[in-house]
Design an enzyme around this catalytic site. Structure first.
Site, short mmCIF file in Angstrom:
data_model
loop_
_atom_site.label_atom_id
_atom_site.label_comp_id
_atom_site.label_asym_id
_atom_site.label_seq_id
_atom_site.Cartn_x
_atom_site.Cartn_y
_atom_site.Cartn_z
N TYR A 206 0.82 -1.11 0.10
CA TYR A 206 -0.11 -0.14 -0.09
C TYR A 206 0.88 1.13 0.13
O TYR A 206 1.45 1.40 0.96
CB TYR A 206 -0.77 0.04 1.24
CG TYR A 206 -2.04 -1.12 1.23
CD1 TYR A 206 -1.63 -2.39 1.47
CD2 TYR A 206 -3.10 -0.66 1.08
CE1 TYR A 206 -2.67 -3.32 1.72
CE2 TYR A 206 -4.46 -1.53 1.11
CZ TYR A 206 -4.11 -2.64 1.29
OH TYR A 206 -5.00 -3.72 1.32
N TYR A 389 -7.40 -4.92 9.78
CA TYR A 389 -7.35 -5.69 8.44
C TYR A 389 -7.86 -6.97 8.47
O TYR A 389 -8.21 -7.52 7.66
CB TYR A 389 -5.89 -5.20 8.28
CG TYR A 389 -5.38 -5.48 6.72
CD1 TYR A 389 -5.20 -4.33 5.85
CD2 TYR A 389 -5.27 -6.65 6.39
CE1 TYR A 389 -4.91 -4.50 4.52
CE2 TYR A 389 -4.82 -6.96 5.07
CZ TYR A 389 -4.79 -5.70 4.27
OH TYR A 389 -4.59 -5.90 2.86
C1 DHB Z 1 -7.19 -6.06 -3.06
C2 DHB Z 1 -8.02 -4.93 -2.96
C3 DHB Z 1 -8.04 -3.98 -1.96
O1 DHB Z 1 -8.74 -3.03 -2.15
C4 DHB Z 1 -7.21 -4.29 -1.05
O2 DHB Z 1 -7.10 -3.23 0.07
C5 DHB Z 1 -6.50 -5.50 -0.80
C6 DHB Z 1 -6.35 -6.13 -1.99
C7 DHB Z 1 -7.35 -7.21 -4.28
O3 DHB Z 1 -7.99 -6.99 -5.04
O4 DHB Z 1 -6.66 -8.17 -4.08
#
Ligand code: DHB
Length: 398
Positions: A206, A389
């Site tokens: 991220y 998370y």
């Molecule tokens: C994915 C999408 C997300 O919004 C995220 O925070 C983590 C993973 C995904 O598409 O793998």
């Protein structure tokens, strides 16, 4: 001519919420019908997020739906947070006492559910039209639809579940004035791609970059998924593959690391919003998943919330219909909404911390950077991110 029939639960929508609800109800001996506007092929190809909370994984295992997920899913014990040109690792297992997440695409869960339900002889009608729900102020709500061959159906139900997404008919069928809405828009969108190239990272990255957010995630050891912050009204036509890879490479860059590229097989721009409609129930009509709430994608809570809603709903409907005990059904909306609001806050927080304001507000930018530095330097702050998370509320399947 209209064909009349009866079932216990009428389910509108064959996304993960509707399909899983029908699966869980069948484990409790409760009949249902699932009706869906789209074709089976469309439902199985629709690209969505692909990150499962530990509790979601445990639920799928407990109900016997995890064989392919256990074989093909990728367990991740943390993420990378990148900002100011530096990449930091957060170790979820260490921070949360062993919690993790699994990468397994929503579209694969949908395939697994459709296969399992059809193999069990379940009634799923794809490509229906004219779906309506009525008689909602009685204990026998009615589901009407026209099947793919053109026959009109009227199904008398004990309860109806609106799993028909944000644009579905069920929320709007609630009595006028009952539903309240709380929402927030964001001044940007995500451009998402699927690419045939092994991921350039072992865990998700991220990234807050001065030019905008970027996320490197994955589907399999051969397929990468990446997202880029773009403007709210972005036209995908302005994004040839070379430009997408160049911008991703620029935002995700850190010394000594390289982003591998490959053929892009899918690209789309998705808007971002937070939206909660409440209560999630009127008498025997229950809303679940995107029909009741939308989160921005950052943190991948949408699918996990939908699965949590129908897990609560299946247990509540079993108590209502088998044991004539209305209490869990009466508590359904409040039970779901406490989880929904936690995820709504978390998704808003992750989104706000990582995206660049198009108005370039210097005060906001410094707050974001301060918060990011706090998350990677304070165990308490890192634990807050990690426990949200990986999934804060336990999921109970009796
Ligand atoms: C994915 C999408 C997300 O919004 C995220 O925070 C983590 C993973 C995904 O598409 O793998």
């Amino acid at each position: 001519m209209t064909s009349s029939s009866r079932t216990q639960v009428g389910i509108v929508g064959a996304g993960p919420a509707g399909l899983l609800l029908s699966y869980l109800l069948s484990l409790r001996g409760i009949d249902s019908i699932v009706v869906e506007n789209r074709s089976r092929a469309y439902c199985e190809a629709r690209q969505r997020a692909g990150l499962l909370e530990a509790g979601t994984v445990e639920l799928l295992r407990a109900i016997g739906l995890a064989a392919r997920m256990d074989a093909e899913g990728l367990e991740h014990g943390g993420i990378y947070l990148q900002f100011a040109g530096e990449r930091h690792h957060l170790d979820f297992r260490d921070l949360t006492g062993g919690r993790w997440v699994t990468i397994y695409a929503q579209t694969e869960i949908v395939k697994d559910l459709i296969r399992a339900r059809l193999a069990a002889g379940a009634h799923i009608e794809f490509e229906v039209s004219g779906t309506e729900v009525s008689d909602l102020d009685t204990d026998r709500p009615v589901l009407r639809f026209t099947d793919a061959a053109g026959t009109r159906h009227e199904v008398s139900c004990d309860a109806i579940a609106g799993c028909d997404g944000f644009h579905g008919v069920c929320r709007d069928s609630m009595p006028p004035g009952l539903i309240q809405v709380a929402e927030r828009g964001y001044p940007y969108s995500w451009l998402g791609i699927l690419a045939t190239v092994p991921p350039s990272t072992d865990e998700l990255i991220y990234c807050r970059h001065e030019d905008g957010f970027a996320l490197h995630t994955m589907r399999t050891p051969q397929v990468s998924r990446l997202y880029l912050q773009v403007s709210a009204d972005e036209d995908i036509a302005g994004w040839p593959d070379d430009r997408i890879w160049a911008v991703l490479r620029h935002r995700l860059e850190v010394p000594g690391w390289e982003l591998k590229d490959g053929p892009i097989t899918e690209k789309a721009v998705s808007p971002m919003r937070s939206f909660v409609a409440f209560p999630m129930r009127y008498r025997r009509l229950f809303l679940a998943g995107d029909a009741a709430h939308i989160v921005p994608p950052t943190g991948a809570k949408g699918l996990n919330l939908a699965i949590a809603d129908v897990t609560v709903l299946a247990a509540a409907l079993a108590r209502l219909l088998r044991d004539k005990d209305p209490e869990p059904a009466d508590a359904y909306s409040d039970t779901c909404l406490s989880r929904v609001w936690r995820a709504t806050h978390f998704s808003w927080w992750m989104t706000s911390m990582l995206h660049v304001d198009p108005n370039r507000d210097p005060f906001g930018a410094e707050l974001q950077l301060s918060q990011l530095r706090y998350v990677v330097s304070s165990r308490a702050a890192a634990t807050t991110l990690a426990e949200n998370y990986t999934g804060y509320f336990p999921l109970h399947w009796p």
